[in-house]
Design a protein around this motif. Sequence first.
Motif, PDB file in Angstrom:
ATOM      1  N   VAL A  63      -9.320   2.564   0.895  1.00  0.00           N
ATOM      2  CA  VAL A  63      -7.888   2.914   0.811  1.00  0.00           C
ATOM      3  C   VAL A  63      -7.083   1.937   1.661  1.00  0.00           C
ATOM      4  O   VAL A  63      -6.029   1.438   1.258  1.00  0.00           O
TER       5      VAL A  63
ATOM      6  N   LEU B 271      -4.105  -0.441   0.432  1.00  0.00           N
ATOM      7  CA  LEU B 271      -2.735  -0.394   0.971  1.00  0.00           C
ATOM      8  C   LEU B 271      -2.255  -1.795   1.309  1.00  0.00           C
ATOM      9  O   LEU B 271      -1.123  -2.167   1.042  1.00  0.00           O
TER      10      LEU B 271
ATOM     11  N   GLY C  58       1.070   1.080   7.045  1.00  0.00           N
ATOM     12  CA  GLY C  58      -0.357   0.788   7.053  1.00  0.00           C
ATOM     13  C   GLY C  58      -1.170   2.063   7.126  1.00  0.00           C
ATOM     14  O   GLY C  58      -0.640   3.176   7.066  1.00  0.00           O
TER      15      GLY C  58
ATOM     16  N   VAL D  65      -3.218   5.138   8.540  1.00  0.00           N
ATOM     17  CA  VAL D  65      -3.149   5.950   9.757  1.00  0.00           C
ATOM     18  C   VAL D  65      -4.551   6.435  10.125  1.00  0.00           C
ATOM     19  O   VAL D  65      -5.244   7.049   9.315  1.00  0.00           O
TER      20      VAL D  65
ATOM     21  N   ASN E  65      -7.566   8.569  11.942  1.00  0.00           N
ATOM     22  CA  ASN E  65      -7.758   9.977  12.298  1.00  0.00           C
ATOM     23  C   ASN E  65      -9.116  10.182  12.959  1.00  0.00           C
ATOM     24  O   ASN E  65     -10.060   9.426  12.711  1.00  0.00           O
TER      25      ASN E  65
ATOM     26  N   PRO F 132      -0.383  19.659   2.475  1.00  0.00           N
ATOM     27  CA  PRO F 132       0.196  19.359   1.171  1.00  0.00           C
ATOM     28  C   PRO F 132      -0.666  18.408   0.354  1.00  0.00           C
ATOM     29  O   PRO F 132      -1.471  17.650   0.906  1.00  0.00           O
ATOM     30  N   ASN F 133      -0.434  18.507  -0.939  1.00  0.00           N
ATOM     31  CA  ASN F 133      -1.020  17.486  -1.814  1.00  0.00           C
ATOM     32  C   ASN F 133      -0.509  16.136  -1.364  1.00  0.00           C
ATOM     33  O   ASN F 133       0.619  16.035  -0.862  1.00  0.00           O
TER      34      ASN F 133
ATOM     35  N   GLY G 216      -1.333  14.568   1.074  1.00  0.00           N
ATOM     36  CA  GLY G 216      -1.226  14.458   2.525  1.00  0.00           C
ATOM     37  C   GLY G 216      -2.350  13.675   3.175  1.00  0.00           C
ATOM     38  O   GLY G 216      -2.340  13.445   4.386  1.00  0.00           O
ATOM     39  N   GLY G 217      -3.366  13.307   2.420  1.00  0.00           N
ATOM     40  CA  GLY G 217      -4.448  12.500   2.978  1.00  0.00           C
ATOM     41  C   GLY G 217      -5.730  13.275   3.242  1.00  0.00           C
ATOM     42  O   GLY G 217      -6.627  12.784   3.927  1.00  0.00           O
ATOM     43  N   LYS G 218      -5.851  14.490   2.664  1.00  0.00           N
ATOM     44  CA  LYS G 218      -7.042  15.310   2.924  1.00  0.00           C
ATOM     45  C   LYS G 218      -8.302  14.673   2.315  1.00  0.00           C
ATOM     46  O   LYS G 218      -9.315  14.517   2.984  1.00  0.00           O
ATOM     47  N   SER G 219      -8.208  14.327   1.034  1.00  0.00           N
ATOM     48  CA  SER G 219      -9.387  13.749   0.365  1.00  0.00           C
ATOM     49  C   SER G 219      -9.789  12.442   1.014  1.00  0.00           C
ATOM     50  O   SER G 219     -10.979  12.154   1.208  1.00  0.00           O
ATOM     51  N   THR G 220      -8.778  11.657   1.351  1.00  0.00           N
ATOM     52  CA  THR G 220      -9.068  10.359   1.973  1.00  0.00           C
ATOM     53  C   THR G 220      -9.854  10.586   3.259  1.00  0.00           C
ATOM     54  O   THR G 220     -10.855   9.908   3.518  1.00  0.00           O
TER      55      THR G 220
ATOM     56  N   TYR H 280       0.329  11.371   7.452  1.00  0.00           N
ATOM     57  CA  TYR H 280      -1.125  11.199   7.343  1.00  0.00           C
ATOM     58  C   TYR H 280      -1.874  11.437   8.645  1.00  0.00           C
ATOM     59  O   TYR H 280      -3.048  11.098   8.751  1.00  0.00           O
TER      60      TYR H 280
HETATM   61  P1  ADP Z   1      -4.667  14.780  -0.736  1.00  0.00           P
HETATM   62  O1  ADP Z   1      -6.141  14.878  -0.875  1.00  0.00           O
HETATM   63  O2  ADP Z   1      -4.170  15.509   0.458  1.00  0.00           O
HETATM   64  O3  ADP Z   1      -3.934  15.194  -1.966  1.00  0.00           O
HETATM   65  P2  ADP Z   1      -5.118  11.954  -0.670  1.00  0.00           P
HETATM   66  O4  ADP Z   1      -6.178  11.854   0.349  1.00  0.00           O
HETATM   67  O5  ADP Z   1      -5.534  11.855  -2.088  1.00  0.00           O
HETATM   68  O6  ADP Z   1      -4.258  13.257  -0.468  1.00  0.00           O
HETATM   69  O7  ADP Z   1      -4.071  10.822  -0.307  1.00  0.00           O
HETATM   70  C1  ADP Z   1      -3.071  10.448  -1.191  1.00  0.00           C
HETATM   71  C2  ADP Z   1      -2.641   9.021  -0.904  1.00  0.00           C
HETATM   72  O8  ADP Z   1      -2.092   8.954   0.393  1.00  0.00           O
HETATM   73  C3  ADP Z   1      -3.786   8.005  -0.849  1.00  0.00           C
HETATM   74  O9  ADP Z   1      -4.044   7.506  -2.106  1.00  0.00           O
HETATM   75  C4  ADP Z   1      -3.252   6.956   0.089  1.00  0.00           C
HETATM   76  O10 ADP Z   1      -2.463   6.038  -0.630  1.00  0.00           O
HETATM   77  C5  ADP Z   1      -2.395   7.718   1.016  1.00  0.00           C
HETATM   78  N1  ADP Z   1      -3.121   8.001   2.271  1.00  0.00           N
HETATM   79  C6  ADP Z   1      -4.053   8.955   2.472  1.00  0.00           C
HETATM   80  N2  ADP Z   1      -4.484   8.946   3.736  1.00  0.00           N
HETATM   81  C7  ADP Z   1      -3.814   7.961   4.365  1.00  0.00           C
HETATM   82  C8  ADP Z   1      -3.813   7.450   5.706  1.00  0.00           C
HETATM   83  N3  ADP Z   1      -4.608   7.975   6.639  1.00  0.00           N
HETATM   84  N4  ADP Z   1      -2.990   6.437   5.995  1.00  0.00           N
HETATM   85  C9  ADP Z   1      -2.164   5.906   5.046  1.00  0.00           C
HETATM   86  N5  ADP Z   1      -2.119   6.344   3.786  1.00  0.00           N
HETATM   87  C10 ADP Z   1      -2.929   7.362   3.425  1.00  0.00           C
END
Ligand code: ADP
Length: 898
Positions: free
Chosen positions: A679, A683, A692, A694, A696, A712-713, A715-719, A861
Amino acid sequence: MRGSSNGIILNQAKAIYHRTNVLKVAIPLSSYCFNLPKFRHFSTNFDAEIGSTSGLSKAGPLGPPLENLPTFAPSMLHHIYNIQKTYPDAVILTQVGSFMEIYFDQAVELASKLDLKLAKKAQTSPEGNPTVSFAGFPVQQKEKYEKILVRDLGKTVVVLMQNSAKIGNGSSEEEKRPVSRILTPGTLVSESFVDQDSNNYLAAVKLSGTKHVSLVWTDVVSGKVRYQIMLHDELGNALARVNPSEILVPQNSRRLDFINETISVYAATAKVSPYKFPPKEMLQVESNSTESKRFYLDSLPSAVQSAYVGLIAYINECMPEAPIDIEDPTEFLAKDVMQIDSRARSALEILESPKGKHGSLFSIIKRTKSFGGGRLLQEWLLAPLQNIDTIKQRQDNVSFFMNQSYVFIRQLQETLAELPDGQRHIQRFGANGSDSSNLLLLASSVRFLKVISDMLERVGYTSPLSTLLVGPLELADDISKTIESPKQDEENKISDYTTSPQILASSNYAYLRRYLPVLLPVTPRLAELHDRQVAIDEKIGRLHSELTQKFGRCELKWSPGHYYYVQVPTTAVKGERILKMNKRVSYIETPEWTALGQSQSELDNDLKCAEKELLDEFKERLGGYRPALRKAFAFADEVDVYQSLATLANEKNMVKPIFIENDTKESVFNITGGRHVTVETGLVLNATSAGGFVKNNCHLSSKKPVVMISGPNMGGKSTFIRQNAIIALLAHIGSYVPADSAELTVVDKIYCRLGAGDDLFNGRSTFMMEMLETAAILRDATSRSLAILDEVGRGTSGKDGIAIAFATIKHLADRTKCRTLFATHYGTEIWNLLDKDTAESITPLQASADLDSSGDLIFDYELKKGVSKSSYGLMIAKMAGYPDIALKEAVEVQNNIS
Ligand code: ADP
């Protein structure tokens, strides 16, 4: 070079080798126009006993009719028909002169798919049909069509190449056109369309007893063989890990259904080939084993012996002319590697992302430069280690290369990029006609290995290369003194000519393509033959001048079937013996050219024998060095992977993870400042996020093994949950990881339950799949495992979903106790339902979002402690352009519900 005394000889043909593995030959166009074949081999290989769909052909005592359709020899048609019956599922490609042909129903079926013209000849076919259907293409386009047949159409291809020495001497059809190759997905080696960056595994499965099954697999390129004995239930995971492109299963096995079902689920892309495994007593014969190997092979479990002999017999059958070096099998112990099943592999996009290879973890982290290095890195990614000592050794090697200068790494990478695919070349020997070019390539790879060895020595890196290369270097020197290599500038010209449509369309090109690097006159016999060549060249030059004077213009030509004829303007013909005439040109016979051509033909045969003797000597010497060379190439592959991981670590500011011995049974996974390498790269490349990536933190321990992430959707959970699984994976291959610091105990298996995935083919709905995967984690994960789960319970009604999500996280925290990252939209509901003890084991993290001045959501994020109150689902719908009216209704309903 031989035969260069007068300007009319086609003497600049060169065989060169490109990284694509295509043997290409160049003929300067000016020389080509003289159309005077005058090389070794020209009297062999391409003699068409019967005509072909175009080109020169023998069809009567008076020489070469050029346009007529052929009359097929009934014996040849019967031979092809019989082969079709022997290999009912395969496409039969038959060489007839300078063409490859497909016959009968197969021609009808495939002509349109291959974009070939379907021809029909009024002649009784072996099946009794009044016509014979056929379609063909020039021999030099063989690989292009083989690729379409094998890769795109998933066919097995049986190739019947013409053995010219047997044509016209009363030999049987089997001798004239033997099966020279069977192309199947698992046995591709030297074909130019093989993906050199990937391992290509052929596997064999054999049941042993009622509970166990043996899996034996090899990559034919490296010749390495592994075997694994396991319970039936474990076969799926093993197949998913090995990911073979072809699996041999014993014909008539009583449990074939079970094997087939497992294969279709876990190795969906593999071709299943039922095969009659020879009795295991044949092992000694098939594997060409020596006394010393016997003891070892005999000691293997019986089912492994059987699958191994099946594998070797199959490879031998597919490559009858090129004996392949297959090593003794060594046992693969599942407990030595971290388990990654097929779900985890696709969820983490290890080798492929939804966009194919592009965007996969492999493509993002790969800094390897050699083909072998790329393949090894993939191997490592699919089988991360469990043994801390071995992981630490790898880390030390990575650190070593990280500490080298930029200039050193650049030079090393450049050398690795030049290193030919040695493993593959070793396997290519014996393939028809390619020995001299292969020897040249091998000599060149040995020299590159020597350069690598010297470089490593200079920086004090311990390497076995200098010892391994002693003999091979001597051999490489002798090869260079004996075989003339093509020059660089000619190579460039060569590739231009080989793509010229005129040359490709020419029937004579077909035999010129076989022209190989020249052997220098290093023995008295070769010197004598070279002198003879010079004398013949001079005579041909003189004859050409005389005939040009007489006819104004002439070309000395040769055609399959040993016809020597002269092409002259029809207007200049005066009583010569005419073979064929048209308005513009005539083909005449002259006794001088016939005699000279025959002398050339004899000389070619003599040269071929003399050269073969020398080449065979080299090959024999090489045979002795094979084990050392294999080790040397394998070592270079490792060096490439280490420099690749080091380059990546420096580039991406990665840190060395610290592995903690977990004698106390305490599990730990402490990551500070963790990042998702894919990811983050995305970016940067797409410049989508001004801020850039973030970072965690993630802290999991035996006391608090579960982290629940809500929010929230988008929000970066899956990432977050994926990035930690990738950090675990990279750490276990010996790599540095994208974080500020990392300490962990060994992970025995990564489990992933992510995203929706129907398996409708096997009759499983999305929710069924979700539950199957979740059940497997709850049942099988150990305290040493790492599980990542995303939105469990989403696939059913709200109430059921909450219930399932709650029960799952509770089970994981109370009973399974594996390290778990659990992303959910039901954060508040779950948290309210948890009892105090269970809540103690769970760390809640929340992703958050703010509203900007225009009412849109902005994500930071940054995951903070706590449970998110809202999923901001309606906001996201608004951002996605959801119609205003519908949105208003949704808001009203939301207010009424809550
Ligand atoms: P969720 O699972 O909460 O719906 P995702 O993890 O799919 O969200 O993240 C959605 C998008 O947000 C990613 O495709 C990425 O572009 C951005 N993103 C996620 N985590 C980060 C992070 N830690 N820093 C910057 N961008 C992020």
